[in-house]
Design an enzyme around this catalytic site. Sequence first.
Site, PDB file in Angstrom:
ATOM      1  N   GLY A 292       0.548  -5.074   0.817  1.00 22.51           N
ATOM      2  CA  GLY A 292      -0.608  -5.120  -0.082  1.00 22.51           C
ATOM      3  C   GLY A 292      -0.298  -5.823  -1.402  1.00 22.51           C
ATOM      4  O   GLY A 292      -1.198  -6.359  -2.057  1.00 22.51           O
TER       5      GLY A 292
ATOM      6  N   GLU B 158       4.441  -5.158   7.301  1.00 20.27           N
ATOM      7  CA  GLU B 158       3.646  -4.097   7.926  1.00 20.27           C
ATOM      8  C   GLU B 158       4.053  -3.795   9.367  1.00 20.27           C
ATOM      9  O   GLU B 158       4.035  -2.644   9.796  1.00 20.27           O
ATOM     10  CB  GLU B 158       2.148  -4.454   7.900  1.00 20.27           C
ATOM     11  CG  GLU B 158       1.507  -4.370   6.531  1.00 20.27           C
ATOM     12  CD  GLU B 158       1.576  -5.680   5.746  1.00 20.27           C
ATOM     13  OE1 GLU B 158       2.458  -6.526   6.027  1.00 20.27           O
ATOM     14  OE2 GLU B 158       0.748  -5.856   4.839  1.00 20.27           O
TER      15      GLU B 158
ATOM     16  N   GLU C 259      -0.547  -9.441  -0.697  1.00 14.84           N
ATOM     17  CA  GLU C 259      -1.983  -9.723  -0.500  1.00 14.84           C
ATOM     18  C   GLU C 259      -2.729  -9.732  -1.836  1.00 14.84           C
ATOM     19  O   GLU C 259      -3.635 -10.544  -2.045  1.00 14.84           O
ATOM     20  CB  GLU C 259      -2.564  -8.671   0.461  1.00 14.84           C
ATOM     21  CG  GLU C 259      -2.019  -8.875   1.885  1.00 14.84           C
ATOM     22  CD  GLU C 259      -2.160  -7.664   2.785  1.00 14.84           C
ATOM     23  OE1 GLU C 259      -1.850  -6.532   2.341  1.00 14.84           O
ATOM     24  OE2 GLU C 259      -2.595  -7.826   3.940  1.00 14.84           O
TER      25      GLU C 259
ATOM     26  N   ALA D 228       0.871  -1.170   0.000  1.00 15.43           N
ATOM     27  CA  ALA D 228       0.000   0.000   0.000  1.00 15.43           C
ATOM     28  C   ALA D 228       0.911   1.223   0.000  1.00 15.43           C
ATOM     29  O   ALA D 228       2.072   1.150   0.425  1.00 15.43           O
ATOM     30  CB  ALA D 228      -0.875  -0.025   1.235  1.00 15.43           C
TER      31      ALA D 228
HETATM   32  N1  DAK Z   1       4.611   3.147  -0.695  1.00 18.41           N
HETATM   33  C1  DAK Z   1       5.021   4.319  -1.243  1.00 18.41           C
HETATM   34  N2  DAK Z   1       6.194   4.451  -1.909  1.00 18.41           N
HETATM   35  C2  DAK Z   1       6.968   3.371  -2.035  1.00 18.41           C
HETATM   36  C3  DAK Z   1       6.597   2.110  -1.496  1.00 18.41           C
HETATM   37  C4  DAK Z   1       5.343   2.017  -0.800  1.00 18.41           C
HETATM   38  N3  DAK Z   1       4.902   0.865  -0.274  1.00 18.41           N
HETATM   39  N4  DAK Z   1       7.589   1.232  -1.773  1.00 18.41           N
HETATM   40  C5  DAK Z   1       8.521   1.910  -2.461  1.00 18.41           C
HETATM   41  N5  DAK Z   1       8.162   3.198  -2.628  1.00 18.41           N
HETATM   42  C6  DAK Z   1       8.883   4.270  -3.318  1.00 18.41           C
HETATM   43  C7  DAK Z   1      10.092   4.741  -2.514  1.00 18.41           C
HETATM   44  O1  DAK Z   1       9.687   5.700  -1.533  1.00 18.41           O
HETATM   45  C8  DAK Z   1      10.947   5.352  -3.591  1.00 18.41           C
HETATM   46  O2  DAK Z   1      10.447   6.624  -3.909  1.00 18.41           O
HETATM   47  P1  DAK Z   1      11.459   7.897  -4.144  1.00 18.41           P
HETATM   48  O3  DAK Z   1      12.290   7.961  -2.921  1.00 18.41           O
HETATM   49  O4  DAK Z   1      12.241   7.493  -5.381  1.00 18.41           O
HETATM   50  O5  DAK Z   1      10.539   9.045  -4.368  1.00 18.41           O
HETATM   51  C9  DAK Z   1      10.704   4.448  -4.787  1.00 18.41           C
HETATM   52  O6  DAK Z   1       9.463   3.762  -4.517  1.00 18.41           O
HETATM   53  C10 DAK Z   1      11.776   3.384  -4.988  1.00 18.41           C
HETATM   54  O7  DAK Z   1      11.937   2.679  -3.767  1.00 18.41           O
HETATM   55  P2  DAK Z   1      13.331   2.505  -3.007  1.00 18.41           P
HETATM   56  O8  DAK Z   1      14.265   3.628  -3.346  1.00 18.41           O
HETATM   57  O9  DAK Z   1      13.033   2.270  -1.565  1.00 18.41           O
HETATM   58  O10 DAK Z   1      13.889   1.187  -3.699  1.00 18.41           O
HETATM   59  P3  DAK Z   1      14.888   0.119  -3.060  1.00 18.41           P
HETATM   60  O11 DAK Z   1      15.282  -0.775  -4.176  1.00 18.41           O
HETATM   61  O12 DAK Z   1      15.969   0.778  -2.271  1.00 18.41           O
HETATM   62  O13 DAK Z   1      14.008  -0.727  -2.027  1.00 18.41           O
HETATM   63  C11 DAK Z   1      12.019  -1.919  -1.316  1.00 18.41           C
HETATM   64  C12 DAK Z   1      12.927  -1.515  -2.510  1.00 18.41           C
HETATM   65  C13 DAK Z   1      10.775  -2.615  -1.891  1.00 18.41           C
HETATM   66  C14 DAK Z   1      12.771  -2.916  -0.412  1.00 18.41           C
HETATM   67  C15 DAK Z   1      11.644  -0.645  -0.498  1.00 18.41           C
HETATM   68  O14 DAK Z   1      11.134   0.315  -1.419  1.00 18.41           O
HETATM   69  C16 DAK Z   1      10.622  -0.886   0.549  1.00 18.41           C
HETATM   70  O15 DAK Z   1      10.933  -1.417   1.636  1.00 18.41           O
HETATM   71  N6  DAK Z   1       9.390  -0.440   0.295  1.00 18.41           N
HETATM   72  C17 DAK Z   1       8.297  -0.510   1.266  1.00 18.41           C
HETATM   73  C18 DAK Z   1       7.821  -1.935   1.386  1.00 18.41           C
HETATM   74  C19 DAK Z   1       6.739  -2.054   2.422  1.00 18.41           C
HETATM   75  O16 DAK Z   1       6.956  -1.774   3.611  1.00 18.41           O
HETATM   76  N7  DAK Z   1       5.575  -2.471   1.964  1.00 18.41           N
HETATM   77  C20 DAK Z   1       4.428  -2.634   2.829  1.00 18.41           C
HETATM   78  C21 DAK Z   1       3.626  -1.391   2.741  1.00 18.41           C
HETATM   79  S1  DAK Z   1       2.405  -1.371   3.992  1.00 18.41           S
HETATM   80  C22 DAK Z   1      -4.112  -1.267   7.107  1.00 18.41           C
HETATM   81  C23 DAK Z   1      -4.293  -0.880   5.797  1.00 18.41           C
HETATM   82  C24 DAK Z   1      -3.304  -1.106   4.877  1.00 18.41           C
HETATM   83  C25 DAK Z   1      -2.103  -1.691   5.248  1.00 18.41           C
HETATM   84  C26 DAK Z   1      -1.941  -2.058   6.546  1.00 18.41           C
HETATM   85  C27 DAK Z   1      -2.922  -1.864   7.485  1.00 18.41           C
HETATM   86  N8  DAK Z   1      -5.118  -1.048   8.077  1.00 18.41           N
HETATM   87  C28 DAK Z   1      -6.175  -0.157   7.809  1.00 18.41           C
HETATM   88  C29 DAK Z   1      -5.085  -1.752   9.301  1.00 18.41           C
HETATM   89  C30 DAK Z   1      -1.122  -1.856   4.218  1.00 18.41           C
HETATM   90  C31 DAK Z   1       0.046  -2.319   4.372  1.00 18.41           C
HETATM   91  C32 DAK Z   1       1.124  -2.240   3.395  1.00 18.41           C
HETATM   92  O17 DAK Z   1       1.114  -2.705   2.299  1.00 18.41           O
END
Ligand code: DAK
Length: 259
Positions: free
Chosen positions: A113, A136, A116, A68
């Site tokens: 997400g 998360e 998921e 997400a």
């Molecule tokens: N959201 C927004 N931007 C993201 C992103 C994300 N999930 N993942 C990557 N990006 C963006 C980065 O900020 C970066 O943007 P700029 O800095 O260039 O502007 C660009 O994509 C490239 O990413 P990186 O520079 O970080 O690339 P790397 O190769 O260094 O790293 C990575 C890749 C996938 C390991 C890293 O980007 C990363 O850790 N990303 C986040 C992964 C993550 O944590 N995903 C889970 C997201 S949370 C809920 C509702 C919804 C949810 C939970 C609860 N409730 C209502 C209870 C949802 C949960 C999720 O999905």
Amino acid sequence: MNNFENIILEQIESQVYCLTINRPKVLNALNQQTITELQAAIQIVATDASARVLLVTGSGEKAFVAGADIKQMQALAPLEAKAFSEQALATFRRLEMLDIPVIGLVNGFALGGGCELAMSCDFIFASENAKFGQPEVSLGVTAGFGGSQRLPRLVGRAMAMEMLVSGRMLDAQEAKQRGLVNHVYPQAELLEQGLKMAKKIIKNGPVAVKLTKELVQRGQDLDLENACAMESNLFGLCFATDEQSEGMSAFLDKRSAKF
Ligand code: DAK
């Protein structure tokens, strides 16, 4: 064929749709608009009676969907977060319950997400660089789009717990060993392999394929006796279709069936 901004929906072959999450600059992160567009795209496929298989993938070579959109989620109030989660859950459920097979082509990171979304597909083919995870908790939240429920059903409770509370990612090979992924292919072959599978599916009786999906999807939440009763009923229903007479006649005539 449509004016989506964050996704691409295209018919890549007759009867085969491909839906691509298309925000490569942010690794295809799912913001609310993307979920809304996804919902609309699924509806287009659902109402096209000629559609037989849907492929779901991400743009670029790095990510399927990295989760997400954290930037958008960061400022959400509790009720807004709940609404976002409910909208995504309903959308993913609609995808899961589409009456045609949905194949996830995971071409890189499938996190949060993204994992998921992949798990809402009927089965997954992954590229060699794919990575699956539910990180998360590292952001101070639980999974929000079904991960705490679908992951244990796919990989078992213990491995799901390990992934959900540690955030540890599985690479493509481990995801395959754990039953999350059916096959792993070089990235350049992923779409071609998805299409090849779609063509195999299309050769079979369309109603039989749809009813099979319904049996598997609905049956897994029923007890065995009721699930098997549903199987008898839908098996019986097949005998009311031209498909059954053609399929069985073709076998006996030693020719290919024309569905
Ligand atoms: N959201 C927004 N931007 C993201 C992103 C994300 N999930 N993942 C990557 N990006 C963006 C980065 O900020 C970066 O943007 P700029 O800095 O260039 O502007 C660009 O994509 C490239 O990413 P990186 O520079 O970080 O690339 P790397 O190769 O260094 O790293 C990575 C890749 C996938 C390991 C890293 O980007 C990363 O850790 N990303 C986040 C992964 C993550 O944590 N995903 C889970 C997201 S949370 C809920 C509702 C919804 C949810 C939970 C609860 N409730 C209502 C209870 C949802 C949960 C999720 O999905």
